[in-house]
Design an enzyme around this catalytic site. Structure first.
Site, PDB file in Angstrom:
ATOM      1  CE  LYS A 144       0.770   1.321   4.520  1.00  0.00           C
ATOM      2  NZ  LYS A 144       1.551   2.506   4.916  1.00  0.00           N
ATOM      3  CG  ASP A 183      -0.953   0.117   8.542  1.00  0.00           C
ATOM      4  OD1 ASP A 183      -1.594   0.988   9.146  1.00  0.00           O
ATOM      5  OD2 ASP A 183       0.212   0.285   8.117  1.00  0.00           O
TER       6      ASP A 183
HETATM    7  O1  C5P Z   1      -0.145  -1.200  15.054  1.00  0.00           O
HETATM    8  P1  C5P Z   1       1.283  -1.430  14.663  1.00  0.00           P
HETATM    9  O2  C5P Z   1       1.885  -2.627  15.379  1.00  0.00           O
HETATM   10  O3  C5P Z   1       1.506  -1.476  13.210  1.00  0.00           O
HETATM   11  O4  C5P Z   1       2.068  -0.154  15.179  1.00  0.00           O
HETATM   12  C1  C5P Z   1       3.467  -0.133  15.338  1.00  0.00           C
HETATM   13  C2  C5P Z   1       3.840   1.071  16.174  1.00  0.00           C
HETATM   14  O5  C5P Z   1       3.632   2.277  15.437  1.00  0.00           O
HETATM   15  C3  C5P Z   1       3.033   1.262  17.451  1.00  0.00           C
HETATM   16  O6  C5P Z   1       3.574   0.519  18.499  1.00  0.00           O
HETATM   17  C4  C5P Z   1       3.161   2.757  17.672  1.00  0.00           C
HETATM   18  O7  C5P Z   1       4.413   3.075  18.240  1.00  0.00           O
HETATM   19  C5  C5P Z   1       3.165   3.317  16.273  1.00  0.00           C
HETATM   20  N1  C5P Z   1       1.824   3.744  15.809  1.00  0.00           N
HETATM   21  C6  C5P Z   1       1.237   4.876  16.364  1.00  0.00           C
HETATM   22  N2  C5P Z   1       0.000   5.268  15.918  1.00  0.00           N
HETATM   23  C7  C5P Z   1      -0.637   4.586  14.940  1.00  0.00           C
HETATM   24  C8  C5P Z   1      -0.051   3.443  14.363  1.00  0.00           C
HETATM   25  C9  C5P Z   1       1.188   3.039  14.825  1.00  0.00           C
HETATM   26  O8  C5P Z   1       1.801   5.526  17.243  1.00  0.00           O
HETATM   27  N3  C5P Z   1      -1.832   5.019  14.526  1.00  0.00           N
END
Ligand code: C5P
Length: 274
Positions: free
Chosen positions: A9, A133
């Site tokens: 994406k 995501d």
């Molecule tokens: O949800 P995911 O594991 O992909 O997110 C990885 C990291 O990215 C989270 O631990 C956070 O530090 C950051 N993040 C965030 N806000 C979001 C998505 C991700 O702060 N909306």
């Protein structure tokens, strides 16, 4: 055996609205899938196994494919094992959502292998427990995502756009980029307005995470300048980087030290996978 493509994406725009009490950030972003794919092979088996063409990636329980398999089994209570082989093509630490896409593809595949017991909305809900995501990749490929990225509003297919994706050899870690974000440096354009502009064929591309990424790796700002100088009308980092997408009649031939992919938008049909 079921073999499925797992798309990358890009974020056509990405607005960060502020930190949340749970440690994540509230975002508003227009996500689009592109025809840069991993391929994943799935088979019912007597035991679980996960193999991967990229030996630098973990194939343990921390792999998002394994997490998706485990959550599907737990939620459906279908006591079944799977042999899964992941052929990687999407670069990692690139802001292209490869791992999240792999997880969504796994949820879709296991649902198929078991006769579709679960709705795609339910799969998207389970996906959000794996990563912010993952829900998006359960959509048809164009979606306005809010919350931490997991609240979806499907958007009608946009006019397809040819683009180059340029991935520097070094990647970026998403938590590190978010941790480096300074809210005072962001502009405050209204994401709903940005969405309306895209729908009305007047796209305005922006990414609030660029500043934070460039302060971790200043060479990314230099690469962006170089790509702009080479004639592209739009050069924007995707997600938390480190890849850029480039639109327009620019010259990519002089760009060294990067992986370069020619891609375009891709969407899936409502009842089928990519
Ligand atoms: O949800 P995911 O594991 O992909 O997110 C990885 C990291 O990215 C989270 O631990 C956070 O530090 C950051 N993040 C965030 N806000 C979001 C998505 C991700 O702060 N909306």
């Amino acid at each position: 055996m079921l073999s499925l493509k797992s798309p990358a994406k890009i974020n056509l725009f990405l607005r960060i609205l502020g930190p949340r009490p749970d440690g994540y950030h509230e975002i508003a972003s227009l996500f689009q899938t592109i025809d840069l794919f991993d391929t994943i092979h799935f088979q019912i088996a007597n035991n679980d196994s996960l193999t991967c063409s990229d030996h630098t990636l973990s194939t343990g329980e921390d792999n998002l494919v394994a997490k998706a398999r485990n959550i599907f089994r737990r939620k459906t209570e279908i006591d079944q094992c799977y042999a899964i082989d992941l052929q990687k093509n999407i670069p990692v630490q690139a802001g292209l959502g490869g791992g999240s896409s792999n997880a969504a593809t796994t949820l879709w595949a296991l649902n198929e292998l078991n006769g579709r017991p679960v709705s795609v909305e339910q799969l998207a809900g389970w996906g959000s427990e794996i990563g912010s995501d993952v829900s998006f990749f359960c959509s048809c490929g164009t979606a306005y995502c809010t919350g931490r990225g997991d609240v979806l509003r499907e958007v009608s297919k946009l006019k397809s756009q040819d683009l180059w994706v340029v991935k520097p050899l070094e990647g970026l870690s998403t938590p590190a980029v978010y941790a480096n974000l300074k809210m005072t440096e962001l502009d405050n354009c209204d994401p709903e307005q940005a969405l309306a502009l895209f729908i009305n064929h007047q796209p305005h591309y922006f990414n609030d995470l660029e500043h934070a990424a460039f302060s971790i790796k200043p060479e990314l700002a230099i690469l962006k300048q170089e790509l702009c100088r080479n004639g592209f009308s739009t050069v924007l980092m995707s997600g938390s980087g480190s890849s850029f997408f480039c639109i327009g009649d620019g010259d990519i031939s002089g760009i060294s030290g990067c992986q370069v992919y020619r891609t375009s938008y891709v969407n899936r049909q409502a009842n089928a996978w990519y």
